[in-house]
Design an enzyme around this catalytic site. Structure first.
Site, PDB file in Angstrom:
ATOM      1  N   ASP A 317       0.860  -1.179   0.000  1.00 56.98           N
ATOM      2  CA  ASP A 317       0.000   0.000   0.000  1.00 56.98           C
ATOM      3  C   ASP A 317       0.902   1.237   0.000  1.00 56.98           C
ATOM      4  O   ASP A 317       2.134   1.147   0.133  1.00 56.98           O
ATOM      5  CB  ASP A 317      -0.954  -0.035   1.213  1.00 56.98           C
ATOM      6  CG  ASP A 317      -2.192   0.831   0.983  1.00 56.98           C
ATOM      7  OD1 ASP A 317      -2.138   1.710   0.113  1.00 56.98           O
ATOM      8  OD2 ASP A 317      -3.204   0.634   1.680  1.00 56.98           O
TER       9      ASP A 317
HETATM   10  C1  BGC Z   1      -5.050   3.143   0.391  1.00 60.21           C
HETATM   11  C2  BGC Z   1      -5.378   2.106  -0.661  1.00 60.21           C
HETATM   12  C3  BGC Z   1      -5.218   2.691  -2.038  1.00 60.21           C
HETATM   13  C4  BGC Z   1      -3.810   3.248  -2.183  1.00 60.21           C
HETATM   14  C5  BGC Z   1      -3.524   3.836  -3.546  1.00 60.21           C
HETATM   15  C6  BGC Z   1      -3.718   3.808   0.111  1.00 60.21           C
HETATM   16  O1  BGC Z   1      -3.417   4.834   0.977  1.00 60.21           O
HETATM   17  O2  BGC Z   1      -5.030   2.536   1.661  1.00 60.21           O
HETATM   18  O3  BGC Z   1      -6.672   1.609  -0.465  1.00 60.21           O
HETATM   19  O4  BGC Z   1      -5.477   1.726  -3.005  1.00 60.21           O
HETATM   20  O5  BGC Z   1      -3.631   4.266  -1.219  1.00 60.21           O
HETATM   21  O6  BGC Z   1      -4.164   5.014  -3.758  1.00 60.21           O
END
Ligand code: BGC
Length: 766
Positions: A317
């Site tokens: 993430d």
């Molecule tokens: C979120 C994810 C997301 C990713 C990309 C993260 O901060 O937890 O759900 O897919 O960012 O934007």
């Protein structure tokens, strides 16, 4: 205004880029020959790759890092920074990109951005490997201007309609692909047991079976025509694992998940999704039992890649290598963090701001701290996804070929999804549907806002920016005015999210109307900004209802919220309650059509709506969890139960038949039931089937959803439904952390209202 300044000039394309969306029904997963060819291609490329090229493939950078200005600058144009662009796309050969420039682009603008990047990657790098663009198009292609924006996931779960979910995913894919965005960071397969968690609205709710079925339907829709097709996107399941289980409900907080719960509740939705073709998984940012998921080798390598046999890409993430150092304090520096994460099985690193991790990977491999075979495994998976998506041949898509973008039929599906999600939770004296010829006060924080209906991830990250709001969509107020005429409506907002604005005026106006429609809601939010300390609906919004109730005018409470905010004190003051969740762009229309009877509501709760913040348990719980101070086992007091939802008609369940009262291993028990519409309106009913193990060594759950279906019934019509139940349906995870069904007594519950289920006992033996 569009100002794409590409310092790099490219010659005419030789790439097949203007292919019209095709309808090729052969899914890649069915073609072993095609797969074998791809595996050979991967090995051929891998042999030619340098360590630097491999490490570059393992990196996913944020688009703003290729643009001029600082990462978080607010922009209204896309201007590539020539030096950064060359450094990241050409010198580092970055494998993947994520995010928006900070404002939403239309599909033509996206096309230019992706095309510019792909042409550089393909023509200016030694091996010509295309990049993989990933984005959070989580409720429709929400980062593509003009796209349809569906209800958010929790609302979709409330439809209990897998065919409809599949259709929404198909449209999301089509509209994403029209913008050359082939990889979607969705669906969310988190099991959300804690209602205070800010992202419960982005999940399919609390039940592992419902989540599994919905996730599967979403995947089937996303790649309906096979991953190679230009209308499909690859999904990225998230967040592996236990993101929604943070102990204090806060974003990215530590979760405590014993092995048995992991296997019984959290793992099944991921397993089912992978068995059904999911090719990417995002690792959760949080820690489980204190171990940050991103360095949990047992979870990533042993369970995900080993036991489940996942062959796709494992991505981190956002900025989680740095979070391992700064947040989790589980690595001293980025080098150590990179080493731990890659060795745990991470393939692709979402590192928004720079490419430091590429250099670190190179150094770690050179020093034998990460093996070359681990790197080869990671790159193989990344290339596999690129081949599966056919990006080598079709690296971007001509937007003008997507003539169905935001078409009438896409909008109609969106409207249908919203109407089937909205859940009627209370309807005293049949207050609803309302008569259009009356006078109405429309009030409340959510009554006149498109942004609140859409929630976060709507054109912008938090979805609060009204500059990006689609102007031709109707808020609740606008949709009601359209139904009943402007002269029958008085509007006073009453409150903001947390503060009183003009409740006195609302009270004064209430005296002149027949009904009050009070629309409460939550501020659009996700991740950290969605953290709250109090599950009660904000005081100011409750106060509005309390004051309005003093006028003695009937109140209809409409809740536009991504999680169940506690309404215990105001609920008795209102006649009817509608849970709208975050119903998306057609939500205003759908709510109005339900209020005035054009649509008969058919949603049911995909979570337990708590009554008290000190007492929230999921519908599946142990008997001892609900032992009350009276010593009786009746301490389960939800405001509304999981699976609950009313209709304007009524259904009668009768004639429950089971084929045998002894189920034997490897045999099935056939269940039949008649469901009749005994009211005077056509309606859709969700039929739910649960099982309960009466006695088990590991204390059994109160019940477990094992089947559901949604049917349409005309007034007076009866349908007979059959379900085949086998031992795996009624199994649970036993003492040895393996699925088992112990011999003994079981119960089946079937019906449409958790309080009025028909029951039948049977015996199981193996
Ligand atoms: C979120 C994810 C997301 C990713 C990309 C993260 O901060 O937890 O759900 O897919 O960012 O934007």
């Amino acid at each position: 205004m569009w100002k794409l300044v590409t310092i790099l000039v490219f010659s005419a394309l030789s790439i097949q880029c203007v292919k019209a969306p095709s309808k090729n029904n052969s899914t890649l997963k069915n073609s072993s020959l095609e797969k074998a060819k791809i595996e050979k291609n991967i090995q051929d490329i891998l042999k030619k790759m340098t360590l630097k090229e491999k490490a570059g493939q393992m990196m996913n950078i944020g688009l703003p890092s290729l643009l001029s200005g600082d990462y978080w600058d607010s922009r209204d144009t896309v201007i590539f920074d020539a030096v950064r662009f060359k450094k990241y796309i050409i010198s580092y050969g970055i494998g993947s990109i994520h995010n928006t420039p900070g404002y939403p682009l239309n599909k033509e603008e996206w096309y230019k951005v992706v095309k510019t990047i792909q042409e550089a990657a393909i023509k200016k790098t030694r091996l010509g490997i295309p990049t993989l663009y990933g984005i959070d198009n989580i409720h429709g292609a929400n980062y593509v201007n003009g796209s349809v924006m569906f209800p958010q996931e929790l609302a979709l779960a409330a439809t209990w309609n897998t065919r409809l979910i599949k259709k929404t995913a198909e449209i999301t894919s089509y509209e994403s692909r029209s913008a050359s965005l082939p990889w979607n960071f969705n669906p969310n397969a988190d099991v959300a047991m804690n209602p205070i968690w800010g992202r419960i609205g982005e999940s399919f709710g609390e039940d592992p079976y419902l989540i599994s079925e919905m996730t599967k339907a979403y995947i089937e829709g996303s790649q309906a025509n096979g991953l190679q097709d230009t209308t499909s996107t690859a999904v990225c399941l998230k967040h592996f694992l236990g993101y929604g289980a943070g102990r204090n409900g806060k974003d990215r907080s530590n979760a405590l998940i014993p092995e048995r719960s992991l296997r019984q509740y959290y793992l099944p939705p991921f397993k089912k999704a992978i068995d059904n073709g999911a090719m990417a998984v995002m690792i959760s940012s949080n820690a489980v039992n204190g171990i940050p998921c991103i360095i949990n080798k047992y979870y990533i390598t042993n369970i995900l890649k080993g036991e489940i046999g996942f062959k796709g890409v494992v991505i981190s993430d956002f900025d989680d290598i740095a979070f391992l150092v700064k947040g989790h304090q589980s690595a001293r520096n980025l080098r150590e963090a990179t080493k731990k994460a890659v060795n745990a099985g991470l393939d692709l690193i979402m590192n928004p701001y720079d490419a430091k991790v590429v250099d670190l990977i190179i150094d770690l491999v050179k020093n034998h701290e990460i093996s070359e075979s681990r790197i080869n495994d990671a790159v193989t998976r990344i290339l596999r996804l690129k081949f599966y998506l056919n990006l080598f041949k079709v690296p971007y898509n001509n937007p003008s070929n997507y003539t169905e973008f935001a078409s009438k039929s896409h909008i109609e599906t969106n409207y249908k999804a919203a109407t089937e999600a909205i859940t009627l939770l209370k309807n005293e004296q049949y207050t609803l549907p309302l008569n259009k010829n009356k006078k109405f006060l429309i009030t409340g924080y959510a009554s006149n806002s498109m942004n609140i209906l859409n929630g976060a991830w709507s054109r912008s990250f938090l979805g609060r920016d009204t500059a990006f709001t689609d102007k031709n969509k109707l808020t609740i107020l606008q949709a009601i005015k359209k139904q009943v005429g402007v002269k029958n409506v008085v509007y006073v907002q009453g409150t903001g999210y947390k503060k009183d604005l003009n409740t006195d005026l609302a009270i004064a106006e209430a005296k002149n109307v027949d009904y009050i429609i009070a629309c409460v809601g939550e501020i659009p939010s996700t991740e950290k900004p969605s953290d709250i300390n109090e599950l009660q609906l904000p005081k100011a919004q409750q106060e509005l209802i309390i004051k309005l109730a003093k006028t003695k005018k009937p109140i209809i409470l409409v809740m536009v919220q991504s999680r169940p905010r506690i309404i215990r004190e105001i609920e008795p003051l209102v006649k009817s309650v509608i849970m709208a969740y975050l119903p998306g762009q057609e939500g205003g229309r759908a709510i109005a059509d339900i209020l005035f009877g054009k649509i008969n509501p058919s949603g049911k709760l995909p979570f337990t709506y708590p009554k008290y913040s000190g007492n929230y348990v999921t519908y599946y719980h142990k008997k001892t969890d609900i032992r009350d101070v009276s010593w009786k086992y009746n301490g389960f007091y939800p405001q509304y139960e999981f699976g609950y939802g009313l209709s304007y008609t009524m259904y009668e369940y009768s004639n429950l038949r089971i084929s045998t009262d002894t189920l034997i291993a490897n045999k099935v028990l056939k269940l039949k039931i008649d469901v009749k519409n005994i009211g005077s309106l056509r309606g859709k009913e969700i039929v739910e089937v649960y099982s309960k193990d009466m006695v088990a060594t590991v204390s059994p759950d109160s019940k477990k959803l094992i089947r559901f279906t949604k049917i349409m019934l005309n007034p007076g019509e009866t349908k007979t439904l059959s379900f085949n139940i086998s031992s795996s349906d009624i199994a649970s995870v036993g003492l040895k952390n393996k699925w088992i069904t112990e011999n003994g007594d079981f119960k089946i519950f079937i019906g449409g209202d958790p309080q009025k289920m028909l029951k039948r006992e049977f015996y199981y033996h193996n």
